[in-house]
Design a protein around this motif. Structure first.
Motif, mmCIF file in Angstrom:
data_model
loop_
_atom_site.group_PDB
_atom_site.id
_atom_site.type_symbol
_atom_site.label_atom_id
_atom_site.label_comp_id
_atom_site.label_asym_id
_atom_site.label_seq_id
_atom_site.Cartn_x
_atom_site.Cartn_y
_atom_site.Cartn_z
ATOM 1 N N VAL A 283 0.843 -1.197 0.000
ATOM 2 C CA VAL A 283 0.000 0.000 0.000
ATOM 3 C C VAL A 283 0.876 1.245 0.000
ATOM 4 N N PRO A 284 0.678 2.179 -0.921
ATOM 5 C CA PRO A 284 1.463 3.424 -0.915
ATOM 6 C C PRO A 284 1.059 4.324 0.238
ATOM 7 N N GLU A 285 1.773 5.417 0.388
ATOM 8 C CA GLU A 285 1.524 6.319 1.516
ATOM 9 C C GLU A 285 0.119 6.908 1.477
ATOM 10 N N ASN A 286 -0.365 7.281 0.302
ATOM 11 C CA ASN A 286 -1.733 7.786 0.146
ATOM 12 C C ASN A 286 -2.492 6.863 -0.802
ATOM 13 N N PRO A 287 -2.970 5.725 -0.281
ATOM 14 C CA PRO A 287 -3.574 4.721 -1.160
ATOM 15 C C PRO A 287 -4.939 5.158 -1.663
ATOM 16 N N PRO A 288 -5.359 4.662 -2.827
ATOM 17 C CA PRO A 288 -6.716 4.922 -3.298
ATOM 18 C C PRO A 288 -7.739 4.237 -2.397
ATOM 19 N N GLU A 289 -8.987 4.692 -2.478
ATOM 20 C CA GLU A 289 -10.031 4.184 -1.592
ATOM 21 C C GLU A 289 -10.230 2.678 -1.750
ATOM 22 N N TRP A 290 -10.183 2.159 -2.971
ATOM 23 C CA TRP A 290 -10.435 0.734 -3.172
ATOM 24 C C TRP A 290 -9.378 -0.117 -2.488
ATOM 25 N N MET A 291 -8.140 0.395 -2.442
ATOM 26 C CA MET A 291 -7.060 -0.366 -1.814
ATOM 27 C C MET A 291 -7.242 -0.398 -0.297
ATOM 28 N N LEU A 292 -7.670 0.737 0.262
ATOM 29 C CA LEU A 292 -7.965 0.764 1.694
ATOM 30 C C LEU A 292 -9.092 -0.189 2.050
ATOM 31 N N LEU A 293 -10.145 -0.165 1.232
ATOM 32 C CA LEU A 293 -11.285 -1.039 1.498
ATOM 33 C C LEU A 293 -10.876 -2.512 1.427
ATOM 34 N N LEU A 294 -10.031 -2.847 0.475
ATOM 35 C CA LEU A 294 -9.578 -4.226 0.362
ATOM 36 C C LEU A 294 -8.745 -4.628 1.579
ATOM 37 N N ALA A 295 -7.859 -3.736 2.013
ATOM 38 C CA ALA A 295 -7.043 -4.034 3.194
ATOM 39 C C ALA A 295 -7.924 -4.191 4.431
ATOM 40 N N TRP A 296 -8.919 -3.328 4.577
ATOM 41 C CA TRP A 296 -9.826 -3.427 5.730
ATOM 42 C C TRP A 296 -10.692 -4.671 5.658
ATOM 43 N N LEU A 297 -11.092 -5.069 4.447
ATOM 44 C CA LEU A 297 -11.864 -6.300 4.304
ATOM 45 C C LEU A 297 -11.035 -7.498 4.743
ATOM 46 N N LEU A 298 -9.789 -7.568 4.277
ATOM 47 C CA LEU A 298 -8.921 -8.669 4.674
ATOM 48 C C LEU A 298 -8.692 -8.671 6.182
ATOM 49 N N ARG A 299 -8.493 -7.487 6.726
ATOM 50 C CA ARG A 299 -8.274 -7.371 8.175
ATOM 51 C C ARG A 299 -9.497 -7.845 8.951
ATOM 52 N N SER A 300 -10.685 -7.406 8.565
ATOM 53 C CA SER A 300 -11.907 -7.749 9.294
ATOM 54 C C SER A 300 -12.197 -9.240 9.221
ATOM 55 N N LEU A 301 -12.033 -9.812 8.019
ATOM 56 C CA LEU A 301 -12.238 -11.251 7.872
ATOM 57 C C LEU A 301 -11.205 -12.034 8.666
ATOM 58 N N TYR A 302 -9.953 -11.555 8.657
ATOM 59 C CA TYR A 302 -8.906 -12.232 9.418
ATOM 60 C C TYR A 302 -9.231 -12.232 10.912
ATOM 61 N N VAL A 303 -9.627 -11.077 11.438
ATOM 62 C CA VAL A 303 -9.915 -10.975 12.871
ATOM 63 C C VAL A 303 -11.008 -11.958 13.264
ATOM 64 N N TRP A 304 -12.124 -11.959 12.522
ATOM 65 C CA TRP A 304 -13.227 -12.818 12.931
ATOM 66 C C TRP A 304 -12.905 -14.290 12.716
ATOM 67 N N CYS A 305 -12.264 -14.652 11.607
ATOM 68 C CA CYS A 305 -11.900 -16.051 11.390
ATOM 69 C C CYS A 305 -10.923 -16.529 12.459
ATOM 70 N N MET A 306 -10.005 -15.657 12.869
ATOM 71 C CA MET A 306 -9.063 -16.040 13.920
ATOM 72 C C MET A 306 -9.792 -16.254 15.239
ATOM 73 N N LEU A 307 -10.728 -15.376 15.563
ATOM 74 C CA LEU A 307 -11.506 -15.550 16.786
ATOM 75 C C LEU A 307 -12.313 -16.843 16.730
ATOM 76 N N ALA A 308 -12.933 -17.109 15.578
ATOM 77 C CA ALA A 308 -13.716 -18.338 15.433
ATOM 78 C C ALA A 308 -12.825 -19.573 15.580
ATOM 79 N N ALA A 309 -11.627 -19.520 15.003
ATOM 80 C CA ALA A 309 -10.702 -20.642 15.119
ATOM 81 C C ALA A 309 -10.278 -20.855 16.568
ATOM 82 N N ILE A 310 -9.961 -19.778 17.266
ATOM 83 C CA ILE A 310 -9.539 -19.885 18.667
ATOM 84 C C ILE A 310 -10.665 -20.490 19.504
#
Length: 396
Positions: free
Chosen positions: A267-294
């Motif tokens: 991700v560049p220093e000032n990323p476009p909106e779609w890149m931020l949304l993709l990073a946040w989507l991956l982050r949100s899915l990761y957090v919940w899947c990790m909690l579910a796995a634990i």
């Protein structure tokens, strides 16, 4: 039909002990991870620590609030709303107040001295601290307020959420049937969507402060996770599904973290909106899947009456209150000796564990007034002072 689990959930007790135990490792890591701010930093910082710290950072507090929500469902089962609020207020606000006045002050002192903005001398610092002294800008975290609760912010947030939940309970209970219908990948994906929305709507405007009144992104995230825990605490069907999904959940979590970490490096220093949304989507899915796995793996492996649970259930709250002050104080004492990048952190971890054990087992659990100040239930008259009363701490 009531699908709530009725038997004692040893895995919740064990997982809560493990989750708070990880805080000792994580907060010790904060002393040594490169480029991450903390109250005190060792000269032996390492960039390689950023990867495991990031892996844990994204879900460590979510797990604790999730378990707190599960415990709240258990506590509300046989309590009136008023009795629940009264008990939680006593067992959360007294340790918070005592901790802020007695346990935490060493942390701003060490940070202020390390920053060169507070004069050495802990006695004088305490006199200034308690008298509302105006501190130099940036002296320590919370300098603008004159005081801080540092890591005890969790207790303040948990108390607020505990007050809110009985008010929302009728609505949440009506939604329980819908939540109980989640199966397979819908259980691993749909709970992550509100987390994604909070990232998009709140994260940029309300960065994390842990200052309660202006921390809207954190409140949205943690209260939602707390509510998820409440629903889990009332549903045997969800636990059965988490147990079944534990292997795909952990595989999904690892893949999602890999993709998320790769995006962070691109991700560049000032990323476009779609890149931020993709990073946040991956982050949100990761957090919940990790909690579910634990949760799923804990249910499979830890739902047993281990011998150490009785001691651990009562000890975990005092250890939580004490641990960060001990980490910071021990690191402050050791830094001038330049002990090296291996011995120094080992001594910080070992000293923290030893200090928590000595203070908890040798003092706090034996003195009635100190038990109350650390959120522990009163000793039963039939037990010697040094033995566990078998009642749970406030953050169970």
């Amino acid at each position: 039909m009531d699908t709530r689990p009725d038997t004692r959930r040893h895995d919740i007790d064990a997982l809560r002990i493990i989750a708070f135990g990880l805080l000792i490792l994580y907060h010790t890591g904060m002393v040594y991870v490169a480029d991450w701010g903390y109250h005190i930093k060792s000269p032996y910082t390492a960039e390689w620590l950023q990867l495991p710290m990031l892996f844990m950072n994204r879900w460590r507090m979510d797990l604790i609030f999730l378990l707190s929500g599960v415990a709240t469902a258990f506590l509300l089962r046989n309590n009136t709303a008023w009795r629940f609020v009264r008990q939680r207020s006593w067992r959360l606000l007294l340790p918070l107040t005592f901790g802020m006045l007695v346990v935490v002050p060493v942390q701003p002192y060490v940070q202020g001295v390390s920053n060169g903005l507070v004069a050495p001398g802990f006695g004088q610092f305490l006199l200034d601290y308690y008298s509302g002294h105006a501190w130099p800008a940036g002296a320590f975290d919370g300098w603008e307020h004159g005081f801080t609760w540092n890591h005890l912010w969790y207790i303040a947030y948990l108390w607020c959420y505990s007050l809110l939940l009985p008010l929302l309970r009728p609505l949440l209970d009506r939604l329980q049937a819908l939540v109980d219908r989640l199966r397979s990948w819908s259980l691993l994906a749909l709970p992550a969507l509100p987390l994604l929305f909070y990232c998009w709507a709140l994260k940029r405007d309300y960065p994390e402060t842990h200052a309660l009144l202006d921390d809207w992104y954190n409140h949205a995230m943690y209260f939602s996770i707390f509510v998820y825990g409440y629903w889990l605490g009332r549903s045997a069907t969800l636990w059965a599904e988490l147990l079944r999904l534990r292997k795909p959940a952990v595989a999904a979590a690892l893949l999602l973290f890999g993709a998320y970490y790769a995006m962070l490096t691109w991700v560049p220093e000032n990323p476009p909106e779609w890149m931020l949304l993709l990073a946040w989507l991956l982050r949100s899915l990761y957090v919940w899947c990790m909690l579910a796995a634990i949760l799923g793996w804990a249910y499979a492996l830890l739902n047993k009456p281990f011998a150490w649970l009785r001691w651990g259930k009562e000890s975990v709250y005092p250890w939580y209150v004490l641990h960060q002050s001990l980490i910071i104080l021990i690191a402050y004492w050791l830094l001038p000796y330049h002990l090296g990048p291996l011995l120094e952190p080992l001594l910080v971890i070992g000293g923290t564990v030893l200090g928590c054990w000595l203070l908890n087992d040798g003092l706090l659990r034996r003195v009635a007034c100190l038990r109350a100040c650390f959120g522990l239930a009163p000793l039963r008259r039939s037990l010697p002072a040094g033995r566990c009363a078998g009642q749970e701490a406030a953050t169970a």
